[in-house]
Design an enzyme around this catalytic site. Structure first.
Site, short mmCIF file in Angstrom:
data_model
loop_
_atom_site.label_atom_id
_atom_site.label_comp_id
_atom_site.label_asym_id
_atom_site.label_seq_id
_atom_site.Cartn_x
_atom_site.Cartn_y
_atom_site.Cartn_z
N HIS A 101 3.76 7.90 -2.27
CA HIS A 101 4.34 6.26 -2.30
C HIS A 101 4.50 5.98 -0.79
CE1 HIS A 101 7.68 3.68 -3.60
NE2 HIS A 101 7.91 3.72 -2.20
N GLU A 102 5.15 6.84 -0.05
CA GLU A 102 5.37 6.37 1.62
C GLU A 102 3.88 6.23 2.26
OE1 GLU A 102 8.06 5.65 2.27
OE2 GLU A 102 9.27 6.60 0.64
N HIS A 127 2.55 2.98 1.32
CA HIS A 127 2.73 1.99 2.06
C HIS A 127 2.26 1.70 3.38
CE1 HIS A 127 6.60 0.54 -0.29
NE2 HIS A 127 7.24 1.87 0.17
N GLU A 147 7.64 -2.27 -3.61
CA GLU A 147 8.16 -0.91 -3.97
C GLU A 147 7.37 -0.52 -5.31
OE1 GLU A 147 10.14 1.54 -2.80
OE2 GLU A 147 9.90 0.38 -1.15
#
Length: 292
Positions: free
Chosen positions: A140-141, A144, A216
């Site tokens: 997920h990070e 980004h 997100e």
């Protein structure tokens, strides 16, 4: 997913243009009050300089605000290897890896581009996540990073700060400005400046919230695409919902960077949160499982 990325990029450009127009409007009103339209140029120049400085220093400030400490592979092989394997799979440069000594489970990414990226996890996150869940969170990070969300977050944060600063300046100018000696001067400029100076920071915060919430959702989906395992992301989000707690080093300036809202729960914080509810994020992933 690619349509969503394209839509987010378009929306981001529109929001950035909106910020510029907002800053220009405040500068013009201040210029009107002091009867010096060079003020508009100075406001825009100051805003540009501030944005450039913030662009290069924001990641360092974020690390300092959160108390994160950089690690090497020997310090925490589990976290470091997880990030390293994911960067290879995603075709990304290896970011710097940080750990935050905090029992609240959370993680964040920052940096101006993939070559200068930072990813961090709290000790609380490492304690409760199994390997598949940790992989999902770090995916997920890194999503980004790959989607350049980290750059957008930094720019948006900088613009929000600029709007707040100029709005505060505008309110101060309102009380001290003397628009000539003509008693027939209209108070419209003063009223408009007061309204804009009060509403501008609120509008800027709402824009920041809108950008962050959509990104997100996108990072959740991108993480599943990277790991090919939706259950890992869903399980990780469920654990975050169950074990969620405020972080020790709280700062609203860094809120948007984290995978979960790090601030103390409350009506105002929830209303202006940069994060969509975890339940909504889980629901979207559950609904889209068959499409991954």
């Amino acid at each position: 997913m690619y349509k969503q990325i394209a839509a987010n990029k378009r929306n981001t450009v529109l929001i950035m243009l909106g910020f510029i127009l907002l800053i220009t409007a405040i500068g013009w009103l201040v210029a009107y009050l002091v009867d010096d339209y060079y003020v508009v140029g100075w406001v825009l120049i100051t805003a540009a300089i501030y944005a450039v400085v913030q662009y290069f220093l924001a990641s360092s400030l974020a690390v300092a605000m959160t108390g994160a400490k950089e690690i090497q592979k020997k310090d925490n092989p589990r976290l470091y290897n997880t990030v390293e394997n994911l960067t290879i799979a995603a075709g990304l440069p290896m970011p710097k890896v940080y750990i935050i000594e905090d029992p609240a489970p959370n993680a964040f990414a920052t940096g101006r581009d993939p070559k200068h990226a930072i990813v961090a996890a709290t000790t609380g996150l490492l304690d409760i996540m199994d390997n598949k869940e940790l992989t999902a969170v770090m995916a997920h990070e890194l999503s980004h990073v790959k989607n350049y969300d980290i750059r957008v977050s930094m720019i948006t944060f900088g613009l929000v700060c600029i709007v707040g600063y100029i709005s505060d300046l505008g309110i101060r100018m309102m009380f001290y400005a003397n628009h000539g000696d003509d008693d027939d001067n209209s108070p419209i400029g003063l009223i408009a400046l007061l309204v804009v100076s009060i509403l501008a920071p609120i509008t800027a915060s709402i824009a920041q919230m809108a950008v962050s919430r959509e990104r997100e959702y996108l990072a959740d989906v991108s993480a599943v695409k990277l790991t090919r395992y939706p259950e890992g992301m869903i399980s990780a989000l469920k654990k975050l919902a169950t074990h969620s707690r405020p972080m020790k080093h709280q700062n609203s300036a860094t809120e948007a960077l984290f995978i979960n809202n790090p601030l103390k729960k409350g009506f105002i914080n929830n209303l202006f949160s940069t994060h969509p509810p975890l339940e909504k994020r889980i629901e979207r992933l559950e609904h889209g499982k068959t499409q991954f």
